[in-house]
Design an enzyme around this catalytic site. Structure first.
Site, PDB file in Angstrom:
ATOM      1  CG  HIS A  72      80.967  83.503  32.183  1.00 11.73           C
ATOM      2  ND1 HIS A  72      81.869  83.356  33.198  1.00 11.73           N
ATOM      3  CD2 HIS A  72      81.153  84.747  31.682  1.00 11.73           C
ATOM      4  CE1 HIS A  72      82.563  84.474  33.314  1.00 11.73           C
ATOM      5  NE2 HIS A  72      82.163  85.334  32.410  1.00 11.73           N
TER       6      HIS A  72
ATOM      7  CG  ASP B  27      80.011  89.596  25.578  1.00 10.46           C
ATOM      8  OD1 ASP B  27      80.211  90.812  25.648  1.00 10.46           O
ATOM      9  OD2 ASP B  27      80.816  88.745  25.965  1.00 10.46           O
TER      10      ASP B  27
END
Ligand code: ACO
Length: 429
Positions: free
Chosen positions: A306, A363
């Site tokens: 991320h 996700d």
């Protein structure tokens, strides 16, 4: 005396004001730097640039903290609903019962699409990417509600926000129905937001879809967990488009386009694709990890890493737990969940991922749970967009009316040819 930082440029010293946030985040205000010195700052991808001051969402990526308007995501996930969360993000406070009911009534009032919008779906090929349809139809809403193009006061903003929140799930469900040749199912006035979406997706004219309440709760939670994430790619897009004075419909339609990419909202599809491919190839987790670590292959462990979190994404922990609970309660066994868990456990012990601080993001498990709910693969990123809508609306409103931002206009360092002479076509060779 306000704090400053001194920048020495040759023999010239410039004092840059230091801006301090409520969580003690610190920034050098370089707004006047070019005027004072002729210099700009260069920060490709804006990774070290604060594009605004915002009171909506706080993230501490090192500590794995996410708060909506100050409230930890874990508390919101445990006690709240998507619609209450949307209210909190957009208006800054948890709603009173009265405010909540007024907002819910507005969502019900605005959930139908103008009948002429339905014909738009006929014009898209049935295999159109649902994110393209969503963006196009959201933008087209501005043609049907011209009175919403100018938002002058709190009331017109509330109406516009409710219209978009209510209609986005109707558009999403209609696009799915149309792509599959199913008849349109209109929203039901007595159903709540998330159950209503599932009704529009899966009911038939002769048979009402009755989802397991646990699945409705899980989907509502997924929407809540996606509701905002401060100045990410799509939120920044919405703010940038809004900064030109563009209306709310156009701005959120642009947000959908930004979200579409596989490095952003499209990652939930990419994770399930990856899991399915590993299984289909009969590959072991070890073999797959070798492929990921061999940079030549250009393969990434999707759902990991991320730009901000250098620790667990707190949303991924919540989704994983929900995923396991839902599948267990429904006595469903999904081999993709087992594979995902094995990949996660392996990655968290692997020097490659540890060194680079790569952890599961939101996700990694959301696709598996969306599958369990029955949401088709093609609609995963659309679910993210429905969830992110309150965040985009809040970010747009803050940019336009709270910070009254000027038009966003980054600069550049030009690296092309210096001045040269135009050559006529017969002299080029
Ligand atoms: N798998 C393998 N290696 C990775 C991964 C991954 N998922 N993510 C990053 N790396 C490696 C990079 O190859 C790079 O290695 P290097 O230092 O040897 O060159 C290093 O980690 C840093 O990677 P960057 O690409 O610079 O990290 P960045 O912060 O720019 O990217 C991103 C973040 C795009 C999310 C990246 O981690 C990625 O591609 N992940 C997979 C896609 C994904 O899950 N996206 C969803 C993001 S969350 C969201 O939008 C909701």
């Amino acid at each position: 005396m306000p704090e400053t930082a001194r920048l020495q440029l040759g023999d010239k010293a410039i004092d840059l004001p230091i801006v301090v946030g409520t969580e003690n985040e610190r920034a050098l205000d370089i707004g006047a730097l070019r005027a004072q010195t002729g210099y700009i700052t260069l920060d490709e991808g804006y990774r070290n640039t604060g594009s605004c001051q915002s009171a909506i969402t706080f993230i501490d990526g090192e500590e794995g903290i996410l708060r909506y308007r100050g409230i930890p995501i874990e508390q919101m996930a445990e006690h709240s609903s998507f619609i209450e969360t949307a209210y909190l993000l957009i208006w800054g406070e948890l709603p009173t019962e009265n405010q909540f009911n007024t907002f819910s009534d507005l969502l019900t009032k605005h959930q139908n699409l103008h009948e002429d919008i339905r014909h738009h779906f006929d014009l898209f090929p049935s295999n159109s990417p649902p994110m393209a349809v969503l963006s196009a139809v959201l933008n087209a809403l501005s043609c049907f509600h011209p009175e919403m193009l100018e938002i002058e006061d709190d009331n017109s903003f509330q109406e516009a926000a409710a219209r978009i929140m209510a209609k986005v799930r109707t558009i999403a469900a209609y696009s799915y129905r149309h792509a599959n040749g199913f008849p349109t199912i209109y929203p039901h006035p007595d159903k709540k937001y998330t159950a209503n979406f599932l009704h529009m997706m899966f009911s038939q004219p002769y048979k009402e879809y009755e989802p397991d309440p646990e699945l409705v709760k899980a989907l509502d939670l997924i929407l809540l967990l996606h509701a905002d994430h401060e100045q990410n790619c799509s939120a920044s897009t919405v703010r940038m488009v809004g900064s030109s004075g563009a209306n709310l419909f156009a701005s959120v339609a642009a947000g959908v386009c930004a979200l579409w990419g596989p490095l952003h909202g499209g990652a939930n599809v990419a994770v399930v694709d990856m899991l399915e491919e590993i299984r289909a190839a009969g590959m072991s987790v070890k073999e797959f990890m070798q492929q990921v670590k061999n940079k030549k292959n250009g393969i990434r462990l999707m759902g990991f890493g991320h730009p901000v979190y250098k620790n667990f994404d707190p949303r991924s922990r919540i989704i994983k737990k929900t995923c396991e609970n839902v599948l267990a309660r429904l006595h469903l066994k999904d081999p993709l969940l087992e594979l995902a868990e094995e990949l996660e456990a392996t990655a968290l012990q692997d020097e490659y991922f540890v060194q680079r601080k790569l952890y599961p993001n939101v996700d990694f498990y959301s696709g598996v749970i969306l599958r369990a709910i029955g949401i088709p693969h093609s609609m995963f990123t659309v679910m993210f967009a429905i969830g992110r809508m309150p965040g985009w609306i809040a970010q747009w409103q803050e940019g336009r009316f709270v910070s009254k931002s000027r038009i966003h206009r980054p600069r550049q360092i030009y690296t092309g040819p210096t001045q040269r002479v135009y050559t006529p076509i017969d002299k080029r060779g």
